[in-house]
Write an enzyme that holds these catalytic residues in place. Structure first.
Site, PDB file in Angstrom:
ATOM      1  N   ARG A  27      22.872  -8.833  81.489  1.00  0.00           N
ATOM      2  CA  ARG A  27      22.457  -8.139  82.718  1.00  0.00           C
ATOM      3  C   ARG A  27      23.424  -7.005  83.052  1.00  0.00           C
ATOM      4  NH1 ARG A  27      20.979 -12.615  87.262  1.00  0.00           N
ATOM      5  NH2 ARG A  27      22.083 -11.057  88.510  1.00  0.00           N
ATOM      6  N   ARG A  34      20.452 -14.658 101.584  1.00  0.00           N
ATOM      7  CA  ARG A  34      21.786 -14.291 101.093  1.00  0.00           C
ATOM      8  C   ARG A  34      22.733 -13.977 102.249  1.00  0.00           C
ATOM      9  NH1 ARG A  34      20.750 -13.891  95.478  1.00  0.00           N
ATOM     10  NH2 ARG A  34      22.284 -12.619  94.468  1.00  0.00           N
ATOM     11  N   LYS A  75      21.865 -21.631  89.905  1.00  0.00           N
ATOM     12  CA  LYS A  75      20.639 -21.767  90.717  1.00  0.00           C
ATOM     13  C   LYS A  75      19.384 -21.555  89.855  1.00  0.00           C
ATOM     14  CE  LYS A  75      21.613 -18.423  93.659  1.00  0.00           C
ATOM     15  NZ  LYS A  75      22.870 -17.930  93.062  1.00  0.00           N
ATOM     16  N   ARG A  94      27.570 -14.236  80.060  1.00  0.00           N
ATOM     17  CA  ARG A  94      26.172 -14.685  80.181  1.00  0.00           C
ATOM     18  C   ARG A  94      25.206 -13.813  79.382  1.00  0.00           C
ATOM     19  NH1 ARG A  94      23.488 -15.664  86.026  1.00  0.00           N
ATOM     20  NH2 ARG A  94      23.829 -13.438  86.336  1.00  0.00           N
ATOM     21  N   ARG A  97      30.224  -8.865  93.512  1.00  0.00           N
ATOM     22  CA  ARG A  97      29.219  -9.880  93.895  1.00  0.00           C
ATOM     23  C   ARG A  97      29.893 -11.123  94.457  1.00  0.00           C
ATOM     24  NH1 ARG A  97      26.759 -10.166  88.349  1.00  0.00           N
ATOM     25  NH2 ARG A  97      25.311 -11.759  89.033  1.00  0.00           N
TER      26      ARG A  97
HETATM   27  P1  AMP Z   1      20.525 -12.671  91.443  1.00  0.00           P
HETATM   28  O1  AMP Z   1      19.616 -12.561  90.279  1.00  0.00           O
HETATM   29  O2  AMP Z   1      20.077 -13.683  92.460  1.00  0.00           O
HETATM   30  O3  AMP Z   1      21.972 -12.846  91.031  1.00  0.00           O
HETATM   31  O4  AMP Z   1      20.451 -11.270  92.207  1.00  0.00           O
HETATM   32  C1  AMP Z   1      20.837 -10.068  91.572  1.00  0.00           C
HETATM   33  C2  AMP Z   1      21.014  -8.975  92.602  1.00  0.00           C
HETATM   34  O5  AMP Z   1      19.766  -8.740  93.262  1.00  0.00           O
HETATM   35  C3  AMP Z   1      21.990  -9.273  93.724  1.00  0.00           C
HETATM   36  O6  AMP Z   1      23.337  -9.004  93.361  1.00  0.00           O
HETATM   37  C4  AMP Z   1      21.491  -8.339  94.808  1.00  0.00           C
HETATM   38  O7  AMP Z   1      21.859  -6.998  94.559  1.00  0.00           O
HETATM   39  C5  AMP Z   1      19.978  -8.434  94.626  1.00  0.00           C
HETATM   40  N1  AMP Z   1      19.410  -9.532  95.447  1.00  0.00           N
HETATM   41  C6  AMP Z   1      18.833 -10.677  95.015  1.00  0.00           C
HETATM   42  N2  AMP Z   1      18.445 -11.432  96.052  1.00  0.00           N
HETATM   43  C7  AMP Z   1      18.792 -10.758  97.174  1.00  0.00           C
HETATM   44  C8  AMP Z   1      18.676 -11.015  98.556  1.00  0.00           C
HETATM   45  N3  AMP Z   1      18.124 -12.152  99.026  1.00  0.00           N
HETATM   46  N4  AMP Z   1      19.143 -10.069  99.413  1.00  0.00           N
HETATM   47  C9  AMP Z   1      19.679  -8.926  98.991  1.00  0.00           C
HETATM   48  N5  AMP Z   1      19.845  -8.629  97.693  1.00  0.00           N
HETATM   49  C10 AMP Z   1      19.398  -9.531  96.784  1.00  0.00           C
END
Ligand code: AMP
Length: 217
Positions: free
Chosen positions: A161, A89, A16, A128, A172
């Site tokens: 990360r 999400r 994404k 990654r 996740r």
């Molecule tokens: P991402 O960078 O999108 O993979 O997000 C990393 C982490 O941020 C996720 O595993 C969640 O813990 C948190 N996170 C990101 N977006 C959301 C969301 N819309 N709702 C809840 N937690 C989020």
């Protein structure tokens, strides 16, 4: 033309973020990545960041109230077309987004679901590397930077990360299947959904996405 709101749906590691960056280079969109916003809060050591980190490191979603508030602020303060990367999400976030759209008189233009098999996601996430400067993604084996630890695009350092650990990746993916995947049906029922095969090469995926966007502009 009305302001466009494009949602990129997909599991962690589906691409994404990578695709959002390509879209922003070609079209007048900005990317709103809730994950990036939270990571910035963490590096600023804000109270929100401290609270969010506990959930993120465990591979859990940050509570809806926190994330919905952040997103609302961003949506209201942005004039350009928007790509939502990582939001919604779960169903309650999707419903909150519908409410925000009604409030601001907007509507979701398109939802693009990038699907990738779990085994591929695990492989991608565990290797990654991410750029601290521009956020570009690399991989220890499949997309090696020209100079070790350095971003080809902007020269900043690369890092792994903290939630790309084996335990957190597993969690996740569980959260994705339980909470986020049902959004595919939710948006399909609204006739907004397009599917792209996220197992292909980055440029091939982008071609599919551009044809979806071109059809909507
Ligand atoms: P991402 O960078 O999108 O993979 O997000 C990393 C982490 O941020 C996720 O595993 C969640 O813990 C948190 N996170 C990101 N977006 C959301 C969301 N819309 N709702 C809840 N937690 C989020």
């Amino acid at each position: 033309m009305n302001k466009m709101y494009l949602i990129l749906l997909g599991a962690p590691g589906s691409g994404k973020g990578t695709q959002s960056k390509l879209i922003v280079e070609k079209y007048p969109f900005i990317q709103i990545s809730t994950g990036d916003i939270l990571r910035e809060e963490i590096s600023n050591k804000s109270s929100l960041g401290v609270e969010a980190k506990k959930f993120m490191d465990n591979g859990q979603l940050v509570p809806d109230e926190l994330i919905i508030k952040i997103l609302k602020e961003k949506l209201l303060n942005t004039q350009k077309h928007i790509i939502l990367d990582g939001f919604p999400r779960n169903l309650s976030q999707a419903k909150a987004l519908d409410d925000m759209m009604s409030e601001i008189g907007g509507s979701i233009s398109s939802v693009i679901n990038i699907s990738v098999e779990d085994s591929v996601l695990e492989e991608r996430l565990s290797g990654r590397l991410v750029c601290k400067g521009c956020g570009a993604s690399y991989h220890k084996e499949f997309l090696i930077p020209k100079k070790k630890g350095i971003c080809d695009k902007c020269g900043a350092d690369l890092y792994q990360r903290s939630d790309d650990s084996p335990e957190s990746i597993k969690q996740r993916l569980i959260v994705y299947h339980q909470s986020t995947k049902p959004l595919i049906d939710f948006y399909d029922a609204k006739d907004l959904l397009s599917n792209v095969d996220g197992g292909k090469e980055v440029n091939e995926i982008f071609e599919s996405i551009t044809s979806i966007i071109d059809g909507r502009i």
